[in-house]
Design a protein around this motif. Structure first.
Motif, PDB file in Angstrom:
ATOM      1  N   GLN A  81       0.810  -1.213   0.000  1.00  0.00           N
ATOM      2  CA  GLN A  81       0.000   0.000   0.000  1.00  0.00           C
ATOM      3  C   GLN A  81       0.850   1.274   0.000  1.00  0.00           C
ATOM      4  N   SER A  82       2.147   1.124   0.263  1.00  0.00           N
ATOM      5  CA  SER A  82       3.032   2.294   0.279  1.00  0.00           C
ATOM      6  C   SER A  82       3.361   2.785  -1.129  1.00  0.00           C
ATOM      7  N   TRP A  83       3.126   1.933  -2.127  1.00  0.00           N
ATOM      8  CA  TRP A  83       3.421   2.319  -3.502  1.00  0.00           C
ATOM      9  C   TRP A  83       2.133   2.685  -4.252  1.00  0.00           C
ATOM     10  N   GLY A  84       2.239   3.644  -5.123  1.00  0.00           N
ATOM     11  CA  GLY A  84       1.105   4.038  -5.953  1.00  0.00           C
ATOM     12  C   GLY A  84       0.120   4.929  -5.223  1.00  0.00           C
ATOM     13  N   ARG A  85      -0.903   5.305  -5.959  1.00  0.00           N
ATOM     14  CA  ARG A  85      -1.932   6.188  -5.416  1.00  0.00           C
ATOM     15  C   ARG A  85      -3.212   5.411  -5.128  1.00  0.00           C
ATOM     16  N   PRO A  86      -4.029   5.922  -4.215  1.00  0.00           N
ATOM     17  CA  PRO A  86      -5.314   5.259  -3.943  1.00  0.00           C
ATOM     18  C   PRO A  86      -6.173   5.198  -5.204  1.00  0.00           C
ATOM     19  N   ALA A  87      -6.896   4.111  -5.373  1.00  0.00           N
ATOM     20  CA  ALA A  87      -7.790   3.941  -6.521  1.00  0.00           C
ATOM     21  C   ALA A  87      -9.117   3.390  -6.016  1.00  0.00           C
ATOM     22  N   SER A  88     -10.168   3.627  -6.778  1.00  0.00           N
ATOM     23  CA  SER A  88     -11.495   3.185  -6.338  1.00  0.00           C
ATOM     24  C   SER A  88     -12.271   2.457  -7.424  1.00  0.00           C
ATOM     25  N   ARG A 105      -5.720   2.093  -0.406  1.00  0.00           N
ATOM     26  CA  ARG A 105      -4.644   2.365   0.575  1.00  0.00           C
ATOM     27  C   ARG A 105      -5.227   2.736   1.936  1.00  0.00           C
ATOM     28  N   THR A 157      -6.801  -1.442  -2.218  1.00  0.00           N
ATOM     29  CA  THR A 157      -6.653  -0.616  -3.412  1.00  0.00           C
ATOM     30  C   THR A 157      -6.743   0.859  -3.062  1.00  0.00           C
TER      31      THR A 157
END
Length: 425
Positions: A220-227, A377, A375
């Motif tokens: 969860q530390s990588w990338g941006r939150p997605a929905s 985060r 996903t």
């Protein structure tokens, strides 16, 4: 049709919402908050009063008017409640239906009904408590209840106090407190420390689950939150890949003696028995598959297995390379009722098709919500552990022992909105 699909997609993709802050700290608000937390403790303890009726379930029934509105706060919870009620009623009907061909145990029937109602009422009370306290507080209080319910006089406890006594309660409490800090590194350190203790104690599945949780927290530390639904689907695929990788890595470590000689010997024996650690360690899968094929409608919580049922189950277990002619199969699994050592198997055997549908809804809910929260985060180590552990229990743990973790997982992972008529604090 498009509107219905959009509604279902929205329910899956919605993050676990933060409810309005608890209501006032005086008077009735303090009393109801105290009652909610007391209900959490008693639900976690699972102190039996009368043939499966626990103190937590008894208090939940008394407090029904206070927590019932929260059942409508999520479509998931609403459907689970309806299915739970139908499953409990179906257990009674199936028992009566099979009474001509099987001995009936009134004690077994009461226990099956109370366990299923315990799931429904436990989730309702935990949701109510979640509306009045932080998620980490709910988790910690529930864990304290589980800790108070540890039975030092049990045979399994004597074999390994950590694995069969303190492991789950302490894990819940530690991860709940870690969630208070909202730091992924605090989560990872706590999870790895718990995994180490479980590994030293020979807890193969628990240590593997905790390692998987640590990987998901770090991811969860990588990338941006997605929905989006597609992002959640990719996360489910990631779960599967990481789970397989963790499974084979832990298996290799065990075979090399990393978890001690006892775990190594058990693993070697199970692999030699059926070729895989899963079927070798859980031969009840064979019994469940054979019984489902022979009697798809289930049996009822009060039905005592006939000799035919026993032979069918044994044949399914023998097909996996397991020797079923032993006291475990005849006394524990089928001595006084059907105990198939999985939530799915128990719900089906006791409650028939409604029970199987309830189990399927629980499985979809847990996988979907774990994927959505990860996903976005937004998943703490506590939520990830509850989700992964509950999926494992659905497949490989008896319903009665899996119930506390399942109740807490559903209540803390559900997407909620404040019911109509409930004023904000």
């Amino acid at each position: 049709m498009g509107g219905a699909v959009h509604a279902v997609t929205s329910s899956l993709a919605a993050p676990a919402q933060t409810l309005p802050s608890p209501e006032g700290r005086e008077g009735w608000a303090v009393a109801t908050t105290g009652l909610a937390l007391l209900c959490l403790v008693l639900t976690g303890m699972r102190h039996d009063v009368f043939f499966g009726l626990t103190t937590g379930l008894a208090l939940a029934v008394v407090l029904l008017p206070l927590w019932a509105p929260w059942v409508r706060s999520s479509r998931w919870i609403t459907w689970m409640t309806v299915l739970g009620g139908a499953a409990a009623a179906w257990s009674i009907w199936l028992t009566v239906w099979h009474s001509d061909s099987r001995v009936v145990s009134n004690v077994g029937l009461l226990e099956s009904v109370f366990v299923v109602l315990g799931l429904v009422c436990g989730v309702g009370c935990a949701l109510w408590a979640r509306s009045r306290a932080s998620v980490w507080v709910v988790g910690a209080v529930f864990g304290i209840g589980m800790l108070l319910g540890v039975n030092p006089s049990s045979e399994m406890y004597a074999e390994s106090p950590w694995r069969f006594g303190f492991s789950l309660p302490v894990t819940i409490i530690v991860l709940a407190v870690a969630a208070r800090w909202r730091s992924r590194w605090v989560d990872v350190v706590a999870v790895l420390a718990l995994a180490g203790v479980s590994a030293v104690s020979g807890g193969r599945s628990t240590s593997a689950i905790l390692l998987l949780v640590a990987l998901l927290v770090l991811w969860q530390s990588w990338g941006r939150p997605a929905s989006s639904g597609l992002a959640a689907l990719r996360t489910v695929i990631l779960f599967g890949t990481l789970a397989l990788g963790t499974y084979f890595s832990v298996q290799t470590a065990i075979l090399e003696g990393a978890l001690g000689e006892s775990a190594q010997a058990r693993t070697e024996l199970q692999l030699a028995t059926s070729g895989t650690l899963i079927t070798g360690g859980r031969p009840e899968i064979g019994a469940t598959a054979a019984l489902m094929s022979a009697s798809p409608g289930g049996f009822g919580g009060g039905s005592v297995p006939s000799m035919t049922d026993l032979l069918v189950a044994k044949s399914g277990m023998a097909a996996l390379g397991y020797e079923p002619n032993n006291g475990y199969v005849e006394n524990y699994m089928f001595g006084s009722g059907f105990e198939l050592h999985s939530v799915i198997g128990d719900l089906w055997a006791w409650c028939g098709i409604p029970g199987l549908v309830l189990a399927a809804v629980l499985l979809v809910f847990l996988v979907a919500r774990t994927a959505v929260l990860t996903t976005g985060r937004a998943a703490s180590a506590l939520l990830l552990f509850l989700g992964v552990k509950s999926v494992w229990n659905l497949l490989f743990a008896p319903l009665e022992s899996a119930l506390p973790i399942l109740v807490l997982a559903v209540a803390l992972m559900a997407p909620l909105v404040r019911p109509v008529g409930k004023a904000s604090g």
